[in-house]
Design a protein around this motif. Structure first.
Motif, PDB file in Angstrom:
ATOM      1  N   ILE A 170      -0.565   8.632 -11.773  1.00 12.18           N
ATOM      2  CA  ILE A 170      -0.011   7.762 -11.238  1.00 12.18           C
ATOM      3  C   ILE A 170       0.488   7.222 -12.319  1.00 12.18           C
ATOM      4  N   SER A 171       1.780   6.959 -12.782  1.00 14.15           N
ATOM      5  CA  SER A 171       2.180   6.598 -13.541  1.00 14.15           C
ATOM      6  C   SER A 171       2.109   4.767 -14.021  1.00 14.15           C
ATOM      7  N   ALA A 172       2.051   4.327 -13.251  1.00 18.54           N
ATOM      8  CA  ALA A 172       0.967   2.936 -13.038  1.00 18.54           C
ATOM      9  C   ALA A 172       1.826   2.029 -11.365  1.00 18.54           C
ATOM     10  N   ARG A 173       1.139   1.119 -10.997  1.00 16.11           N
ATOM     11  CA  ARG A 173       0.933   0.027 -10.052  1.00 16.11           C
ATOM     12  C   ARG A 173       1.404  -0.044  -8.621  1.00 16.11           C
ATOM     13  N   GLY A 174       2.960  -0.161  -9.894  1.00 14.87           N
ATOM     14  CA  GLY A 174       4.426  -0.624  -8.994  1.00 14.87           C
ATOM     15  C   GLY A 174       4.729   0.680  -8.308  1.00 14.87           C
ATOM     16  N   VAL A 175       4.084   2.091  -8.415  1.00 12.05           N
ATOM     17  CA  VAL A 175       4.782   2.843  -7.643  1.00 12.05           C
ATOM     18  C   VAL A 175       3.682   3.218  -6.486  1.00 12.05           C
ATOM     19  N   LEU A 176       2.115   2.596  -6.287  1.00 14.40           N
ATOM     20  CA  LEU A 176       1.783   2.079  -5.294  1.00 14.40           C
ATOM     21  C   LEU A 176       2.328   1.423  -4.477  1.00 14.40           C
ATOM     22  N   GLU A 177       2.537  -0.085  -5.272  1.00 14.20           N
ATOM     23  CA  GLU A 177       2.867  -1.069  -4.340  1.00 14.20           C
ATOM     24  C   GLU A 177       4.700  -1.116  -3.573  1.00 14.20           C
ATOM     25  N   GLY A 178       5.369   0.039  -4.763  1.00  7.07           N
ATOM     26  CA  GLY A 178       6.708   0.462  -3.828  1.00  7.07           C
ATOM     27  C   GLY A 178       6.583   1.238  -2.793  1.00  7.07           C
ATOM     28  N   LYS A 179       6.188   2.286  -2.920  1.00  4.00           N
ATOM     29  CA  LYS A 179       5.907   3.207  -1.504  1.00  4.00           C
ATOM     30  C   LYS A 179       5.560   2.973  -0.516  1.00  4.00           C
ATOM     31  N   PHE A 180       4.040   0.911  -0.259  1.00  2.15           N
ATOM     32  CA  PHE A 180       3.831   0.732   0.483  1.00  2.15           C
ATOM     33  C   PHE A 180       4.893  -0.336   1.592  1.00  2.15           C
ATOM     34  N   ILE A 181       5.608  -0.711   0.201  1.00  2.00           N
ATOM     35  CA  ILE A 181       6.577  -1.480   1.014  1.00  2.00           C
ATOM     36  C   ILE A 181       7.785  -0.381   1.532  1.00  2.00           C
ATOM     37  N   GLU A 182       7.453   0.538   1.156  1.00  2.00           N
ATOM     38  CA  GLU A 182       9.250   1.402   1.802  1.00  2.00           C
ATOM     39  C   GLU A 182       7.737   1.861   2.503  1.00  2.00           C
ATOM     40  N   MET A 183       6.796   2.359   2.991  1.00  2.00           N
ATOM     41  CA  MET A 183       7.212   3.273   4.180  1.00  2.00           C
ATOM     42  C   MET A 183       6.723   1.718   5.412  1.00  2.00           C
ATOM     43  N   LYS A 184       6.003   0.807   4.590  1.00  2.00           N
ATOM     44  CA  LYS A 184       5.880  -1.147   5.724  1.00  2.00           C
ATOM     45  C   LYS A 184       7.518  -0.757   6.304  1.00  2.00           C
ATOM     46  N   GLN A 185       8.212  -0.913   5.486  1.00  2.00           N
ATOM     47  CA  GLN A 185       9.624  -1.205   6.333  1.00  2.00           C
ATOM     48  C   GLN A 185      10.063   0.665   7.203  1.00  2.00           C
TER      49      GLN A 185
END
Length: 238
Positions: A170-185
């Motif tokens: 992955i390119s950055a931790r932000g990729v994971l954090e963004g995906k987590f917010i998306e899946m949480k929604q």
């Protein structure tokens, strides 16, 4: 940071430019790092006929001693080129059938196990001067078993299982954090479904070895080897 190595010492030199902190040449004599193991021995009279009874006793004592992550174990697998790999995984179940852990089925360890089911587990209970090593074969758990455990996990951990393609770049931790917010929604209402790419393994034990530190490096080691009649027990030289 630069690492300068010699036969006996490691010297670390580094500078923190963002602050006024400046450190140079901290010396660590690796050859001199040692201690005696004095917490007690392990004798044949202490052993149980079934090694899982002794494992349960030791595990309970590790919990009572408030060790950090007493169920943390190093899981070693081998890739297609014969290269061993290790990582820390949490033990989630143990009984007469074996030891269970869970993982992403697209992970490196799962890829290895699909080619070679042989696995080694290691429990490093340093504060108790103990180690337990397990050799066996890993078998995939049924979907029903995985689902039963999955829904006992905290909700955010369930969502986290959807986020990561474990071992992928992955390119950055932000990729994971963004995906987590998306899946949480996405799973805002209702239960979090079990991902098809998330599962577990049961390691069927062939060999289990118990190590207790001893004074003067005269450690106690006992190996249980599974046979058709039960378990053969041998004391091993330290």
């Amino acid at each position: 940071m630069r690492f300068l190595t010699t036969r006996r010492t490691i010297t670390l030199r580094f500078t923190v430019y963002e602050s006024t902190l400046f450190m140079t040449e901290q010396h660590f004599d690796l050859a001199a790092l040692r201690r005696e193991y004095l917490r007690g021995g392990l004798r044949r009279a202490d052993l149980t006929a079934d090694p899982l009874d002794l494992f349960t006793r030791w595990f309970t004592q590790a919990c009572d001693a408030r060790l950090a992550d007493p169920n943390a174990m190093c899981v070693a697998t081998v890739d297609a080129q014969g290269q061993p790999w290790q990582r820390i995984v949490l033990l989630k179940q143990v009984d007469s059938r074996g030891m269970v852990f869970f993982t992403n089925l697209g992970s490196r360890k799962a890829t290895h196990l699909a080619l070679n089911s042989r696995v080694s587990l290691h429990f490093p209970w340093h504060m108790l001067e103990r180690q337990v090593m397990v050799l066996g074969r890993a078998e995939r758990l049924s979907v029903a078993e995985v689902m039963t455990y999955f829904h006992t996990r905290p909700r955010d951990s369930q969502i986290g299982a959807w986020v990561s393609r474990q071992s992928s770049r992955i390119s950055a931790r932000g990729v994971l954090e963004g995906k987590f917010i998306e899946m949480k929604q996405k799973f805002l209402n209702g239960d979090v479904p079990l991902p098809s790419f998330w599962g577990g393994y049961r390691v069927k034990i062939d060999t289990i070895e118990f190590w207790q530190g001893g004074e003067h490096r005269l450690h106690d080691r006992f190996s249980y080897q599974r046979t058709e009649a039960g378990w053969d027990i041998d004391r091993l030289a330290p």
